[in-house]
Each structure stands twice: as C-alpha cells, then as structure tokens.
Scaffold this motif. Structure first.
Motif, PDB file in Angstrom:
ATOM      1  N   VAL A 325      -1.872   6.972  -1.433  1.00  0.00           N
ATOM      2  CA  VAL A 325      -0.869   6.412  -0.530  1.00  0.00           C
ATOM      3  C   VAL A 325       0.193   5.639  -1.302  1.00  0.00           C
ATOM      4  O   VAL A 325       1.391   5.762  -1.026  1.00  0.00           O
ATOM      5  N   ASN A 326      -0.225   4.824  -2.289  1.00  0.00           N
ATOM      6  CA  ASN A 326       0.757   4.000  -3.002  1.00  0.00           C
ATOM      7  C   ASN A 326       1.750   4.863  -3.786  1.00  0.00           C
ATOM      8  O   ASN A 326       2.937   4.522  -3.888  1.00  0.00           O
ATOM      9  N   LEU A 327       1.292   5.983  -4.327  1.00  0.00           N
ATOM     10  CA  LEU A 327       2.195   6.858  -5.062  1.00  0.00           C
ATOM     11  C   LEU A 327       3.155   7.576  -4.117  1.00  0.00           C
ATOM     12  O   LEU A 327       4.317   7.807  -4.450  1.00  0.00           O
ATOM     13  N   ALA A 371       4.747  12.336   4.528  1.00  0.00           N
ATOM     14  CA  ALA A 371       5.239  11.182   3.778  1.00  0.00           C
ATOM     15  C   ALA A 371       6.755  11.173   3.655  1.00  0.00           C
ATOM     16  O   ALA A 371       7.385  10.111   3.815  1.00  0.00           O
ATOM     17  N   VAL A 372       7.366  12.312   3.355  1.00  0.00           N
ATOM     18  CA  VAL A 372       8.799  12.294   3.042  1.00  0.00           C
ATOM     19  C   VAL A 372       9.622  13.327   3.800  1.00  0.00           C
ATOM     20  O   VAL A 372      10.799  13.525   3.494  1.00  0.00           O
ATOM     21  N   ALA A 373       9.057  13.996   4.806  1.00  0.00           N
ATOM     22  CA  ALA A 373       9.807  14.960   5.628  1.00  0.00           C
ATOM     23  C   ALA A 373      10.488  16.017   4.754  1.00  0.00           C
ATOM     24  O   ALA A 373      11.678  15.919   4.441  1.00  0.00           O
ATOM     25  N   LEU A 374       9.736  17.011   4.385  1.00  0.00           N
ATOM     26  CA  LEU A 374      10.234  18.056   3.491  1.00  0.00           C
ATOM     27  C   LEU A 374      11.356  18.868   4.132  1.00  0.00           C
ATOM     28  O   LEU A 374      11.362  19.104   5.343  1.00  0.00           O
ATOM     29  N   ASP A 375      12.288  19.320   3.274  1.00  0.00           N
ATOM     30  CA  ASP A 375      13.353  20.217   3.728  1.00  0.00           C
ATOM     31  C   ASP A 375      13.106  21.658   3.299  1.00  0.00           C
ATOM     32  O   ASP A 375      13.627  22.586   3.913  1.00  0.00           O
TER      33      ASP A 375
END
Length: 431
Positions: A325-327, A371-375
């Motif tokens: 999670v931290n990474l 985590a980052v909403a991939l495109d």
C-alpha cells in the motif's frame, strides 16, 4: 613455463584483489539479470552459478595447457638413407656425380572453370499481419487451435461440447468472468435454434470476442497536450524500462521531441539502463542519484519538458509490488507532482504487464487500476506465451484498453494493439 614457474605465479597472486574483483563481477552479473524476470532473492545465487561455471571452464583449460607444457617431445627418428641411391656413378675424371634422367612429366590439365554460384535470395519482408501472426502463434494454438480440434467432426451442438468448450476458454486465460459471458451467449443462441453447425459456433465466438475488445475508450492522443505526459507503472521484471525505450524511439522517429524521466531510483542500474535507451533513441534523460526521491525526479523532468518545449515526457517509476500500500501511495504522490507542474498531467498512466504471467497479470491490473486509475496497458512478451487470452480478460473485466503489445525483441516489435487484427490472427481469417 615449467612447474616451478607456474607455482611461483600462483603464489604471487594478490588474493584480496582477486576477491574484490570477484565481488564486483557478482554485482555486474546481478545487474545484467535484472530484466530476465529472476526474483531479487535468487539473482546473487544465479550470478554465483554463472561464475562457478566460468571458473570450471578456466580450470579445465589450465589443466589442458599444463599437460601440453609438460608433455615430453618425442625424439627425432634417424633419417634412413637408401644406400643404393647414395651410390651414384662418378665420372672417371672426378667430376660431379651423374644424376639419373628424370622422367618426362605431362603438363597439368587446366582446372575446369567453376560455374558462378547464384547469390542467395534475400528473405522476404513479412507483412505486419504475418509478423503479428508469428508472434501470436502460441496463443492461436492454445485457444482457437484447441477450439477447432474440439469442433472438428462434431455434428451436434450438445451439452458435452459446451462443457468442453468452457474448459478450453478458462485454461486459455480468458478468465472466469469472460468465459461465463461467452458461454452464456452461446447457450442463448443454442436455445433459440441459431446454432446448428460447428462453423456457426466458431463465428459466434469470433463475434463475441471482437465485441469485447472493441469497447469505447479514450484514444491515446499525444497531440492533445504539450508536453503530453505518460507515467509508466508496473512491477519489476515485466519489461517496463525496455517498453519506455521502444516507445521513445518510435515517438522520436515520428518527429516528436521526447524527454525521459528516470523515476525508478530504487532498482540498481535502472537509470543507467534508461540512459542507454535514451542514447539509442537520441532523446534526453533526466535522472538523479540512485535512491533519490522519485517525486523530485518527476518535478525536474516536468520542469525540463516545459523548458525545452518537449512534445512528450515519458516517466519511468519504480517497479513495486502491487500489494504494498505504501508504495502504491507513492505513485499517487508522483501524479500530484506532475499535475502541479503541468496541469492535467499525467495524461496517460500506462501499466506494463508480462503476458507470460497469465491471470497474475490480471490481478496486477486490477490493483493498479484501483490505486491510480489506469488509462492503458502495454502487454509485453506476447510472442513467448500461450496465455495471450489475457488480452480479452483485461478488456472484459477492467474496461482498460490495451494500447501496445510486444511480439518480439526488435525496436518495432512493440506495436499499437489492433483488435481487428488480433481477432483475424486468432481465427486465421487473413487469406
């Protein structure tokens, strides 16, 4: 060199220097093994194995050399002279011996003229479809090849055929959700009496897979922003840095000004590897020292891209376990840094996956997407696996488009994904 000289040479060795050289060699070999997919904990062991094999070869060569040195030469055999030939007749006046007349030698026949050998014909240039087909051969055999074998000779579309087909789809890494969707569509068509031949089953599968892959999604338009920022993410060993290098080369070849950001500051030699790709593509690389803050690298890379009026910024990020999670939170931080310096950035978050990992690749994609909403996704090593069905599973379950696929090791073997061609290759529709 005799035995005493050999012993003196061995005693004169500086073993501390030799051990230091050996440690440096292990570090170099470990760095070279980074992109082979070998886990971090096994790399030193593999490096020692390589060195052990090399030392064994050197020792064997040394033994052969010593055997050659100490081998006693044979005594020369006395020359046997034919006494009869030595007793040549001498002229009575004491002149030189008379040589016997030599036999007449026939002139040599002229050598026959060699026919000129035809020059080897150059290998035919393969079309993009043929190259794609060659790269997808294992997946084609694993998926459609097995489906065709199942359908061959069948005259009735019954429950047994449907069950066997379901097993093939699951084991071809289409995933449970995608397989259930395909089987449900097949059952509905069968209940309506629309499937009476095996060819109709094949056509239905082809149409359903094409529909799954051709969902509406945002296209990759690098001209929509300047600089257009692509943040590349993924775990270690999937070919992330290599993919960035190939993309940089392709963008540069198309006339774009590209800058690379070496944001992977944790993996040993990652920045150096990216610099090598930058030199090949003729593009600038922004880097910091190993272990630096990735956010600081992202900041400097964004500043440089704006100042140099770059068209595209490709930012590498540290390979990380998708379960940490931290990474994963650090990726969000990098995204915020980019957005502060270039509003709207990153414009594309591209996840690199290794196709050979099959369903594990789908798991990675799910967690990175949360985590980052991939495109978009770049799927590498598709030519070396029978698990290419994962392309369909990703599209069906995540609705994230596959942007690029790797079908070889050459620079131009990273190709934009074409759903139409993908289906045509799988079902061999190109005649």
């Amino acid at each position: 060199m005799d035995w005493n000289e050999a012993l003196d040479w061995i005693k004169a060795l500086d073993w501390e220097v030799a051990l230091e050289w050996l440690n440096n060699l292990i570090v170099v070999i470990t760095q070279l093994l980074v992109d082979t997919g070998i886990p971090d904990e096994y790399r030193p062991l593999v490096a020692l194995g390589i060195i052990y094999l090399g030392v064994t070869v050197v020792v064997l060569l040394l033994i052969l050399l010593l055997l050659k040195i100490f081998k006693r030469p044979r005594k020369p055999q006395p020359k046997i002279v034919d006494e009869e030939k030595e007793k040549l007749p001498v002229d009575v006046a004491g002149e030189s011996p008379v040589e016997p007349e030599a036999e007449a030698v026939e002139p040599l026949a002229p050598a026959p003229e060699l026919e000129p050998q035809p020059e080897p014909e150059p290998e035919p240039t393969l079309s993009m479809f043929e190259r794609f087909k060659r790269g997808m051969s294992k997946t084609q055999s694993s998926l459609v090849g097995r489906v065709d074998s199942l359908l061959h000779g069948r005259t009735v579309i019954d429950e047994d055929l449907v069950e066997e087909l379901e097993e093939i789809l699951i084991t071809a890494d289409l995933g449970m959700q995608t397989t259930q969707q395909l089987i449900a569509s097949l059952e509905q068509s069968r209940s309506r009496g629309e499937l009476s031949t095996t060819e109709q089953v094949r056509q239905l599968l082809m149409a359903e897979l094409k529909q799954i892959l051709q969902f509406e999604s945002k296209d990759l338009d690098v001209d929509s922003a300047s600089p257009f920022v692509i943040m590349v993410v993924g775990v270690n060993g999937v070919g992330k840095t290599t993919t960035i290098g190939k993309l940089a080369n392709q963008f540069a070849q198309s006339g774009k000004k590209v800058i690379l950001g070496a944001g992977d500051t944790f993996r040993a030699a990652a920045a150096e590897q990216l610099e090598i790709w930058g030199e090949r593509a003729g593009v600038e690389v922004i880097r910091h020292a190993e272990g630096a803050d990735p956010g600081a690298v992202a900041f400097d890379a964004a500043k440089a891209a704006v100042a140099r009026k770059a068209d595209i910024l490709l930012l590498d990020t540290a390979g990380r376990l998708h379960t940490k999670v931290n990474l994963m939170e650090e990726l969000k931080k990098i995204g915020r840094v980019l957005d502060r310096e270039i509003p709207g950035a990153p414009h594309e978050i591209l996840l690199v996956l290794d196709a050979t990992t099959g369903q594990n690749a789908l798991t990675q994609a799910k967690l990175f997407n949360e985590a980052v909403a991939l495109d978009g996704i770049a799927l590498t090593k598709l030519d070396g696996t029978a698990k290419g069905g994962i392309v369909v599973a990703i599209a069906a379950e995540l609705k994230v488009p596959v942007r690029y696929i790797g079908i070889g090791e050459q620079l131009d073997d990273l190709r934009p994904f074409d759903a139409e061609m993908f289906i045509s290759v799988l079902f061999d529709q190109h005649k």
